[in-house]
Structure formats: C-alpha cells, structure tokens
Design an enzyme around this catalytic site. Structure first.
Site, mmCIF file in Angstrom:
data_model
loop_
_atom_site.group_PDB
_atom_site.id
_atom_site.type_symbol
_atom_site.label_atom_id
_atom_site.label_comp_id
_atom_site.label_asym_id
_atom_site.label_seq_id
_atom_site.Cartn_x
_atom_site.Cartn_y
_atom_site.Cartn_z
ATOM 1 N N HIS A 104 3.848 4.617 2.197
ATOM 2 C CA HIS A 104 3.404 3.273 2.588
ATOM 3 C C HIS A 104 4.367 2.194 2.118
ATOM 4 O O HIS A 104 4.370 1.079 2.644
ATOM 5 C CB HIS A 104 1.963 2.998 2.125
ATOM 6 C CG HIS A 104 1.765 2.844 0.653
ATOM 7 N ND1 HIS A 104 1.334 3.867 -0.166
ATOM 8 C CD2 HIS A 104 1.895 1.768 -0.160
ATOM 9 C CE1 HIS A 104 1.211 3.424 -1.403
ATOM 10 N NE2 HIS A 104 1.558 2.152 -1.428
ATOM 11 N N SER A 136 2.984 1.312 -6.728
ATOM 12 C CA SER A 136 3.084 2.291 -5.648
ATOM 13 C C SER A 136 4.484 2.886 -5.620
ATOM 14 O O SER A 136 5.477 2.165 -5.586
ATOM 15 C CB SER A 136 2.791 1.630 -4.304
ATOM 16 O OG SER A 136 1.439 1.294 -4.193
ATOM 17 N N ASP A 171 2.050 11.052 0.479
ATOM 18 C CA ASP A 171 2.487 9.656 0.461
ATOM 19 C C ASP A 171 3.868 9.512 -0.180
ATOM 20 O O ASP A 171 3.995 9.066 -1.329
ATOM 21 C CB ASP A 171 1.451 8.815 -0.283
ATOM 22 C CG ASP A 171 1.563 7.336 0.049
ATOM 23 O OD1 ASP A 171 2.586 6.943 0.627
ATOM 24 O OD2 ASP A 171 0.634 6.582 -0.284
#
Length: 723
Positions: free
Chosen positions: A93, A658, A229
């Site tokens: 992402h 992240s 991810d």
C-alpha cells in the site's frame, strides 16, 4: 484490568512504576541506551550501538523514510534496505500510488503485479524521496535559551523558527545532507535530525493487488490477516555515490548497512523490534482535546467520507478504466474513513475519557503548590476548545466535504495562481515555458481524473455538507444552489461544469492556447471553489489569536507538568512526529474478548479458505492456488510444512510505520509492519497493552512470492538470507 493503573495516554502517571513496559513507547534512537536493560529482558541480543551509532555502520543506516520532494522530512511510509545494491522493501500500500501511475489498461500493474527482472526494467518515480538518518542531537538548551515564559506565542514561534533554521544550516552546510529541528513533548524539547535524502527511487516489484490488498476494506484494521503487503524499490545515486535526481547514468546505492532477511521460525514470545518513521500520535491529549477529536474530527470525517466512498465504489465497479484512475485515491480515503470510526469505538470501549479525567484530577492536585502556569494549563485548553467548537465543526465539514471531497475545486485554485503569473509575464520565451509547465502539470492531474465521477462526487458531497453544516457557516454558493435549483444539486453542479475550462483536459488545453484572466475568473468551477475556500478562511479567521495562543500554551505547560511529575520515575517517549523511532516488544497472541484467543500467526491455508471469486477483496490468483495445491513452498515453509503469511507482535506503531522492518533479537528482518488491530484502534491516543498488536507480513511469505510466484531470482540472489 492492568490498564487501570497506567496508560500511555497519561492516565494515572503519578502512580506509574519507575520503568516503562517493553511494548509501549516510540523511542528516539540516540536515547535507547536508557531502555537497554528492558530491551535485554525482552530478549534483545545486540547493543544500543548496533542500532544507532555515528561512528560505524549500524541498523539505522538501513532504515528509509519514504517521502515526497516537496516535504522530504514528512514520511508517508517506511522502507528498509535489504541488499548491498540499495534494494528496498516496503508495504504494497506504500507503493500502490506508484503502481497506479505506471498502470494502463494494457499494462495493469495493480491487477497483474510488476516485476523487474533486471535493473534496466526498473521504473523511475519523479518526486519520490528516500531519507536515511545520519545523526540526531538534543538541541533543547540552544532553543530554550532563546525563549521566555513572558513571550507572546507569535514571538515564541518566530524565535524557534530562527534558531531552528540556524542550527539546521550549521549542521548541513558544506555537506550533501539536509537537516531539520523538530519539537518534542509539545515544544518542551527539541532535536536536530540530519538526513541524506535520495531522489532517484525506482519501482522494482510488487505482487498483484489481489494479494497485496487481500481482504481489502473488510479485513483492514483486523486480525487474522493474510495480506501479502509488500512492494520493492531501489535507491539510485550519481556515479560518485551522491544524491541526485533521476538520470540514466545513475547507479544503485551502496549502503552503509543492509538487513539480512530471516527465514527462521518465528515463535510466540520471540523478541521483536520495529524501526521506522511513525507519523502522528496524540497521547498527551487532554480530555478536552479528546472530546473534540471524537465528536468533531472523527465523527464528522467518517460521515462525510462515507458519502465519497459510496460514490467512488459505484463508479469504480462500473468501469475498469475508472477503477485504475481512482484506485489509489479510494485506498487513501477509505483507510482514514474506517480508522476514524474504529478509533471512536475503541476509545469508548476502553473508557479513555474517564481515565484522562481521573489523571487530570491527580494533575491538578500536584499543581496546587507549583508554578501557576501548571495550575492554569488545563483551564486554558478547556476554554480555548469551547470557544472554537462551533467554528471547528464547520471547518471540518468544509474541509472534508468541499475541499478534500471533490478534487477539481482545489486544483482550479492552484492553476489560477500559475495562469495569472503567465498573463503577467512579459517575456515571450518565459511565458511559453510557463505554459508548457502548466500543460504538463494539468496532464498529470487529468490522467487520473474522470469528469463524470467528479460531477457525481461534487453533487453528493455538496448536498450532504449543505444539509448538515450549521447554516450560518454555510458557503453562499450552496444556499444559492438550493434556492435557484430547488435543492437539485446534480443540476447545479452540471450547470457550472458544462462551460468550465477545468471540467476536462480537452477544455483546459483549448483554454491554454490563449489564456485569459477575464475568461478564467468567470469560470464556474473556479468561482465555486474560490467562494468555498474564502468561506473556510473567513471561519478560520474568526478563531481569535488569543484562543489559538491559549491552546498552544496550555498544552505545552500541561505536558511540561507531566514531565515534571515523572522525572526520575518513568521513562517517557514523545509523541510521534515523523522522526525515526524504535519500538520493542514480543511476538504474542491475544484475547480480544471473552472465550476468544487469536493465534500469533496465519498461513496460506487461510488465504484459500477466505477465497471468494464473487468478491474482489478475496480473489486468489490461479498461480498462487496452483503453488498451494502443489505445496511448493520451497525453504519458506514452517516446521509443520505450511507457509506462514502474517504474524502479530506487541510493538507500538502508527501511520508512517507502514513498511517498517520487524527485526529479531539479532537485527535480522523477520517481517514488515503493515497494520494495527481494530480492538486497539485507540492506540494513537491510548495504548492498551493487553490488546495492542502490530500486524506484520512474514518475511517468508514475501520471499516465497518473489522466488516461487514471480520467479524473480535476480532479487533473491542479491539478498542475504538467514536460514
């Protein structure tokens, strides 16, 4: 519950033990020596100097802050260097918008994934930067000696700005580095950060979105997870190893340190450590600030964004071209949308408001015989927030519903300033160059824009805002729309779109052949956008400077008091502000509610079990199903012969983390942090040690996908894999 004794949100810190808990705190790297004993108890096997040193290579040299050239010290994600050729891993992402920018209907990298099987195939990303910390330094004394308690907040801000710039200039002058000074603890401490910032960062690889976003909105902020991810980039430098913009002759970075990637078994209780650039936490927020955050910011944002989410879903499902154009925008919008709602739910369940009020009573008892500024602090905050409450609600409605909802209103205002400069430019050569620059900028914007989608978003969000905002703060254009078009906001939006030069690229390009301010300032989209923006400025200007100053001063003095209370009793970490931090804890399962226990890891079995061909959030690529059926997991299977996908730890993370590396006790990469769990969505405000979990992609799943799924042996071969 243990939480009744202490929370990171400051509840009952007066009663806190002398040492912090291993799973709580985002620690500044230069100060982790103070945590060393606790880190060792948790299982850490290295030394503080192995993490942060200015004299030799260390782990911090492999940690990358991903940012944008316009704001290089604000990092939207973290990455880590995993080879001696500058290869970076981060979250899918985090790389999503770059995959989207490179995608077309014929080459849909969102749908199919992307892999560069040699360096010549790697894709440049203009504007993307990669920052690596060189050193940091406590400069509190230098800043505070320029300040005094009797200064106005305006004079104080100017003094801080001047001394901070001077310190940063001294630190970077004559080097290839860039420096900034950042406040900590609401301006009670200040630290200098010196970075090297690389500006040639190329896309290397990513799995298809069906894997990288597996679970979509349904699984977002939840456990168990099975999301693959990750994406991969590479840093390039000039031939002499210095930061440089993209050029064909640039070479891969030769890093000071890169992380070995582990495929060893990850067990419950293992030490885990996360280094990254967490964005923002507000754990020192008062009960008064919490009330505004929950009732104004979160509640209004969630309701308004629901309208946009529904409009985007409708359009994206109907048209694959629109789906590509809006994929990244939707992901960004929906992430904050769900977060706002889930955070409010978690805060209510944890009783955070009551805990804060209880601590504030303790605080006032402590402040009774202290400096009067501590006695006044909470009152200043309370009164300031009450004074601005009505206007703040209106500002959030306008910001979320009218300025961040539709795209074209803000874009038109930005382009007007530049077009005005063109019309005032007398030099023909400069004028033509400026026109060409605007055409290029506009082409980049319209590439990911659809007029029909924008019309739909404009009409739905303007109607919702009109129906819900306090009427005395409502922009006049919305009132006019209701009166002249009898509440038909679709007809009103179509009316000012139909003749606008901004409605689509063709109309804008035609206008730019002979730009005119007379035509520009009559434009319907521009007039509506300017009126909305001016109303926003008007409302914001009605909040008095005294109110703003009291809020800043009250928060600063309150936090100063908290630091005084805890001096010599408890180590405290400052709120996250996109500066590099370390958190440490352990791999650990948890019990979200009575009778339910969540295991600490998941496997590929769960991906297959969740598959739903009718739901785009849970589709599974055929190749992955084939590999699963063959049990062709290579060396990445666990001792039971299953392929691990994700695991959870007690590490303290937030947005900006992240893509952060999750490291074992020896500094080996065991995973990538990518999410938190819904039961502890309060974490940015109130850390709940029994529930808070960091959700991580297992490095074995990442390597399996690179190796077995993508057959990208070129990438496997350049990594140091610990077996």
């Amino acid at each position: 519950m243990k939480k009744l004794l202490i929370t990171c949100a400051l509840a009952l810190l007066v009663l806190a033990p002398a040492t912090s808990r291993a799973d709580e705190g985002m620690w500044l790297l230069s100060l982790i020596g103070k945590n060393y004993a606790d880190m060792q108890k948790a299982g850490f096997k290295l030394t503080p100097e192995d993490i942060y040193s200015i004299n030799r290579s260390c782990i911090k040299d492999a940690i990358v802050g991903l940012g944008n050239e316009g704001s290089p010290f604000w990092h939207f994600c973290t990455g880590e260097i995993i080879s001696d050729k500058g290869l970076i891993s981060t979250n899918h992402h985090c790389g999503y918008s770059y995959l989207q920018k490179h995608s077309t209907v014929d080459h849909d990298y969102l749908r199919d994934g992307f892999w560069a099987y040699n360096m010549q195939q790697e894709l440049p990303n203009p504007g993307l930067t990669a920052s690596i910390l060189i050193r940091m330094e406590d400069v509190t004394s230098r800043v505070l000696e320029c300040l005094s308690d009797d200064m106005s907040e305006s004079d104080r801000a100017k003094a801080i700005y001047n001394i901070s710039n001077r310190i940063a200039k001294e630190a970077s002058e004559g080097t290839d580095y860039e420096a900034t000074v950042k406040p900590m603890f609401e301006g009670n401490q200040y630290f200098l950060f010196v970075h090297v910032i690389y500006k040639d960062v190329r896309l290397v690889g990513a799995p298809p979105s069906s894997m990288g976003k597996f679970g979509g909105d349904t699984d977002n902020w939840s456990w168990p997870r099975h999301t693959c991810d990750f994406s991969m980039f590479r840093i390039y430098t000039s031939p002499d190893g210095k930061p440089a913009p993209y050029a064909k002759e640039n070479i891969p970075l030769k890093p000071k340190h890169h992380l070995p990637v582990s495929i060893r078994e990850v067990k419950d209780g293992d030490y885990s450590m996360v280094l990254g650039f967490p964005g923002t936490t507000t754990r020192f927020i008062t009960s008064y600030g919490l009330k505004e955050e929950m009732e104004v910011t979160n509640e209004i944002r969630y309701k308004v964004r629901t309208v946009k989410i529904n409009s985007l879903r409708f359009a994206m499902r109907r048209d694959p071209v629109v789906n590509i154009k809006y994929a990244s925008k939707y992901a960004s919008c929906s992430n904050t949308w769900k977060y706002s709602n889930e955070q409010n739910i978690a805060l209510k369940k944890l009783g955070t408001m009551d805990l804060k009020k209880q601590f504030e009573r303790e605080y006032m008892a402590w402040a009774k015989d202290k400096d009067p500024k501590y006695q006044r602090a909470l009152g200043l905050v309370d009164n300031a927030l009450k004074d601005r409450r009505e206007r703040q609600e209106a500002l959030v409605y306008i910001q979320e519903g009218l300025l961040r909802g539709p795209e074209i209103l803000y874009r038109a205002a930005v382009l007007r300033r530049k077009i005005k400069a063109i019309c005032e430019e007398g030099n023909e050569a400069k004028r033509e160059a400026m026109i060409e620059a605007i055409r290029e900028e506009a082409a980049e914007f319209y590439k990911d824009y659809d007029e029909n989608v924008e019309r739909r978003i404009c009409s739905s969000m303007m109607l919702y805002t009109y129906q819900n905002i306090n009427v005395k703060y409502c922009p006049d254009c919305l009132k006019t729309a209701d009166r002249k078009f009898k509440g038909d906001f679709v007809a009103w939006v179509n009316n000012f779109f139909d003749k606008s030069i901004f409605a689509n690229q063709e109309a804008f390009d035609a206008f730019m052949k002979n730009p005119s301010m007379k035509i520009l300032d009559r434009d319907g989209i521009l007039k509506v956008g300017r009126e909305i923006y001016e109303k926003y400025r008007e409302i914001n200007g009605e909040i008095s400077q005294e109110t703003r100053d009291n809020l800043i001063r009250g928060n600063r003095d309150f936090v100063d008091g908290v630091l005084q209370i805890n001096a010599g009793k408890r180590l405290m970490s400052p709120d996250a502000n996109s500066t590099i931090r370390l958190t440490y804890g352990n791999v650990k399962d948890y019990e979200p509610r009575d009778g339910v226990t969540y295991h600490y890891y998941t496997t590929l079995d769960g991906v297959i079990q969740k598959e739903d061909p009718k739901n785009t959030e849970f589709t599974v690529p055929q190749r992955l199903k084939d590999l699963y059926a063959e049990k062709d997991f290579g060396p990445y299977a666990n001792r039971d012969g299953n392929l691990p996908t994700c695991f959870i730890t007690t590490n303290d993370i937030t947005g900006g983390n992240s893509g952060s590396p999750v490291l074992d006790a020896y500094g080996n990469l065991i995973g990538l942090a990518f999410d938190g769990n819904g039961e502890a969505m309060s974490g940015d405000i109130d850390f709940e040690e029994n529930l808070q979990r960091c959700i991580c992609l297992d490095s074995r799943y990442m390597l399996f996908v690179i190796d077995k799924y993508a057959n990208a042996q070129n990438l496997i071969e350049e990594m140091d894999i610990v077996r």
